[in-house]
Write an enzyme that holds these catalytic residues in place. Structure first.
Site, PDB file in Angstrom:
ATOM      1  N   GLU A   1       2.110  -9.715   2.751  1.00 19.22           N
ATOM      2  CA  GLU A   1       3.271  -9.710   1.860  1.00 19.22           C
ATOM      3  C   GLU A   1       4.482 -10.305   2.585  1.00 19.22           C
ATOM      4  O   GLU A   1       5.383 -10.849   1.961  1.00 19.22           O
ATOM      5  CB  GLU A   1       3.576  -8.289   1.365  1.00 19.22           C
ATOM      6  CG  GLU A   1       4.399  -8.280   0.087  1.00 19.22           C
ATOM      7  CD  GLU A   1       4.572  -6.889  -0.535  1.00 19.22           C
ATOM      8  OE1 GLU A   1       5.224  -6.038   0.089  1.00 19.22           O
ATOM      9  OE2 GLU A   1       4.082  -6.665  -1.655  1.00 19.22           O
TER      10      GLU A   1
ATOM     11  N   HIS B   1     -22.031  -2.827  10.562  1.00 14.48           N
ATOM     12  CA  HIS B   1     -23.176  -2.676   9.658  1.00 14.48           C
ATOM     13  C   HIS B   1     -22.859  -3.235   8.278  1.00 14.48           C
ATOM     14  O   HIS B   1     -23.549  -2.922   7.303  1.00 14.48           O
ATOM     15  CB  HIS B   1     -23.566  -1.202   9.561  1.00 14.48           C
ATOM     16  CG  HIS B   1     -23.939  -0.630  10.899  1.00 14.48           C
ATOM     17  ND1 HIS B   1     -25.155  -0.864  11.492  1.00 14.48           N
ATOM     18  CD2 HIS B   1     -23.231   0.111  11.788  1.00 14.48           C
ATOM     19  CE1 HIS B   1     -25.201  -0.254  12.674  1.00 14.48           C
ATOM     20  NE2 HIS B   1     -24.033   0.334  12.877  1.00 14.48           N
TER      21      HIS B   1
ATOM     22  N   LYS C   1       4.239  -8.887 -12.577  1.00 16.52           N
ATOM     23  CA  LYS C   1       4.773  -7.668 -13.200  1.00 16.52           C
ATOM     24  C   LYS C   1       5.312  -7.982 -14.602  1.00 16.52           C
ATOM     25  O   LYS C   1       5.060  -7.250 -15.559  1.00 16.52           O
ATOM     26  CB  LYS C   1       5.897  -7.075 -12.346  1.00 16.52           C
ATOM     27  CG  LYS C   1       5.426  -6.518 -11.012  1.00 16.52           C
ATOM     28  CD  LYS C   1       6.600  -5.921 -10.249  1.00 16.52           C
ATOM     29  CE  LYS C   1       6.225  -5.597  -8.813  1.00 16.52           C
ATOM     30  NZ  LYS C   1       7.339  -5.177  -7.986  1.00 16.52           N
TER      31      LYS C   1
HETATM   32  O1  F6P Z   1       5.240  -5.081  -5.870  1.00 17.99           O
HETATM   33  C1  F6P Z   1       5.321  -5.094  -4.470  1.00 17.99           C
HETATM   34  C2  F6P Z   1       6.213  -3.994  -3.984  1.00 17.99           C
HETATM   35  O2  F6P Z   1       7.532  -4.255  -4.338  1.00 17.99           O
HETATM   36  C3  F6P Z   1       6.084  -3.774  -2.487  1.00 17.99           C
HETATM   37  O3  F6P Z   1       6.861  -4.643  -1.755  1.00 17.99           O
HETATM   38  C4  F6P Z   1       6.479  -2.351  -2.376  1.00 17.99           C
HETATM   39  O4  F6P Z   1       6.110  -1.769  -1.153  1.00 17.99           O
HETATM   40  C5  F6P Z   1       5.761  -1.756  -3.563  1.00 17.99           C
HETATM   41  O5  F6P Z   1       5.841  -2.745  -4.557  1.00 17.99           O
HETATM   42  C6  F6P Z   1       6.324  -0.464  -4.087  1.00 17.99           C
HETATM   43  O6  F6P Z   1       7.651  -0.621  -4.468  1.00 17.99           O
HETATM   44  P1  F6P Z   1       8.586   0.625  -4.705  1.00 17.99           P
HETATM   45  O7  F6P Z   1       8.678   1.381  -3.427  1.00 17.99           O
HETATM   46  O8  F6P Z   1       9.906   0.067  -5.138  1.00 17.99           O
HETATM   47  O9  F6P Z   1       7.956   1.473  -5.774  1.00 17.99           O
END
Ligand code: F6P
Length: 543
Positions: free
Chosen positions: A355, A386, A506
């Site tokens: 990431e 394995h 998203k």
């Molecule tokens: O969608 C990726 C992300 O933003 C990550 O970078 C982050 O760790 C995760 O989602 C959770 O985000 P949040 O802590 O804002 O719920």
């Protein structure tokens, strides 16, 4: 100037052309290679003698590090400069483990008192739960804590709780920790079936407090509670703690101020284990253990800032990563802990590395003309032997690896065979990296075997030995990788602290949910339309 135009870069390209034609076996001449290609820092010993590197290659990589300004970049990171350029803010996870009397400013304000206040708040929650003063609505003490979070709000604490189970706080040896992350509801459904509402405490952990995965699981948890007692306010007060950088959103969700622990937008999600996101771990190992882990990380921060590049573990690990991925074109990297307690370390690291550095444009927004982060995956080494080691030994593709093992078990138990098992694990660790390096040259007449039994070797690896697995050494190990990721980003000219690549998915999921849940038509491609039709026709969109 583009990185690839630097003289040091071009020199490395020439050196890599030779390195590609050379087998790792050939690097072992008369000299003291093992000593020259290993370093110790605190609890960590790093042996990179099994990398496809000569003295000359290493010197050129160190020149590149100098030309890219690694030392200055490390200073800027640790001092709180706005290194996350696309979001115009610092990345100050190191402030979370700085000494209480340190001064680190963000926008002219020292953040260390806030950090200490947040630790004090964690301390108070931990001691109230451990001393059974934190009670559920019916007056019973808490027996189970469920962390609801995902990504950086889940993986670090999950991994560290599994790694440090042996260090469970003596005040609360029976407190059970659980982790729920998946959006589909199956994890939480299974878990709730085994818990009692009156004695369960939920930590809703989300930096943004907008992540649908986490909020949907939290809503399900609250509804489960409401089936026992319909006083939502009472339940929220006794059974829910929020951890976020957005207190207003926690309040809107119903969490009273006393049940909120905040951290700050200058802590990246995947770097947030050191903040209140580490609360589940602090509940597991106690605040003393948690502070030991912070101390281990602080040791590595100091090492990173002050040690010359040639002896600096994160710098060396990062340069090796760049050498393999960019110059030798090795696009897969395996992380192989030889200790079952580190089972979730590869998964945690896959977020940290991919990431952060899974990017293809420079800080200035220009396309990069070279390979960056390799695909990183892994598994507990002996289990992976394995499963997927066949590909490492005889597949068609080059893979670099990190072997990780503690030299000593924390609690030796020679009476019951555990010591022997520990040695078995270490022996396998050394044997595998050796075979990956040498191939069938490590046995007599190996090259006389039929083709299907041949091992070509030449797969590079680094071995990281911890003196033992403790909160302190784990803290140092995690900070080592955090800084490794940063070093690579500086060489690649990447901003490692944003993750814009996850946003579009998203948005599209929101629109798709409308189509599924409400039956509304959207502007979908033909493939997605066909899948939606299939799901609707087979009952997948029914309430
Ligand atoms: O969608 C990726 C992300 O933003 C990550 O970078 C982050 O760790 C995760 O989602 C959770 O985000 P949040 O802590 O804002 O719920």
């Amino acid at each position: 100037m583009s990185r690839s135009a630097l003289p040091a870069w071009q020199r490395l390209q020439a050196l890599a052309a030779t390195a590609r034609t050379r087998h790792l076996r050939e690097l072992w001449g008369e000299g003291e290679r093992a000593a020259a290609f290993s370093r110790q820092a605190g609890p960590l010993f790093m042996d990179f003698s099994k990398q496809r590197l000569t003295d000359e290659d290493l010197a050129a990589l160190l020149d590149l590090a100098g030309a890219c300004g690694i030392a200055e970049a490390a200073g800027a990171l640790l001092d709180g400069a706005a290194v996350n350029t696309t979001e115009a803010r610092p990345a100050l996870h190191t402030a979370l483990r700085a000494a209480p009397d340190a001064v680190i400013e963000v926008a002219g304000r020292n953040v260390i008192p806030d950090v200490q206040a947040s630790l004090a708040r964690m301390d108070s929650v931990v001691s109230r739960v451990h001393s059974r003063q934190w009670r559920g609505w019916s007056g019973r003490a808490i027996t189970d804590v469920v962390n609801i979070g995902v990504g950086g709000s889940d993986l670090g604490a999950y991994m560290a709780c599994a790694a440090l189970g042996e260090f469970a706080a003596p005040e609360a040896p029976d407190l059970r920790l659980h982790f729920v992350s998946s959006i589909d509801g199956t994890q939480i459904a299974d878990l709730l079936g085994a818990l009692r509402p009156e004695t369960t405490l939920f930590i809703v952990s989300s930096k943004s407090f907008t992540t649908v995965d986490t909020l949907s699981n939290a809503r399900t948890a609250l509804q489960w509670m409401l089936s026992e007692n319909d006083d939502a306010e009472l339940l929220l007060r006794h059974h829910f703690i929020g951890v976020s950088a957005h207190p207003g959103r926690m309040r809107d969700w119903g969490l009273p101020e006393a049940n909120q622990i905040v951290f700050w937008d200058w802590v990246g999600g995947r770097f947030s284990l050191w903040s209140a996101v580490g609360l589940p771990l602090a509940l597991k190992i106690g605040m003393a253990g948690f502070r030991d882990m912070l101390a281990g990380a602080q040791f590595m921060d100091r090492h990173f800032r002050t040690t010359p590049l040639a002896d600096n573990l994160p710098v060396l690990l990062g340069l090796i990563g760049v050498w393999n991925a960019t110059f030798l074109d090795i696009r897969a990297h395996a992380v192989l802990p030889y200790d079952g307690r580190l089972k979730f370390f590869p998964t945690y690291l896959s977020q940290l590395e991919m990431e952060s550095n899974g990017k293809s444009v420079s800080r200035a927004g220009q396309p990069l003309g070279y390979s960056t982060c390799p695909v990183l995956w892994g598994e507990v080494g002996p289990n992976a032997q394995h499963a997927f080691y066949q590909l490492l030994h005889q597949g068609t593709q080059a893979v670099s690896s990190d072997f990780i093992a503690p030299v000593r078990r924390y609690r030796q138990a020679p009476q019951n065979g555990l010591q022997l098992q520990h040695q078995l694990s270490l022996a396998n660790c050394l044997a595998q990296s050796r075979v990956l390096m040498l191939g069938d040259a490590c046995v007599e007449n190996g090259s006389a075997a039929p083709e299907f039994r041949r091992y070509r070797g030449n797969q590079p690896s680094t071995t990281l030995l911890l003196d033992q697995l403790t909160p302190y050494s784990l803290g140092a190990l995690l900070a080592l990788y955090e800084h490794k990721v940063f070093v690579m980003s500086v060489i690649w000219d990447i901003n490692p602290f944003d993750q814009w690549g996850v946003e579009l998915g998203k948005q599209i999921a929101d629109a798709t949910l409308q189509a599924l849940a409400l039956g509304s038509s959207g502007d979908f491609d033909a493939s997605t339309e066909a899948l939606l039709r299939h799901i609707r026709a087979t009952g997948g969109s029914a309430p």
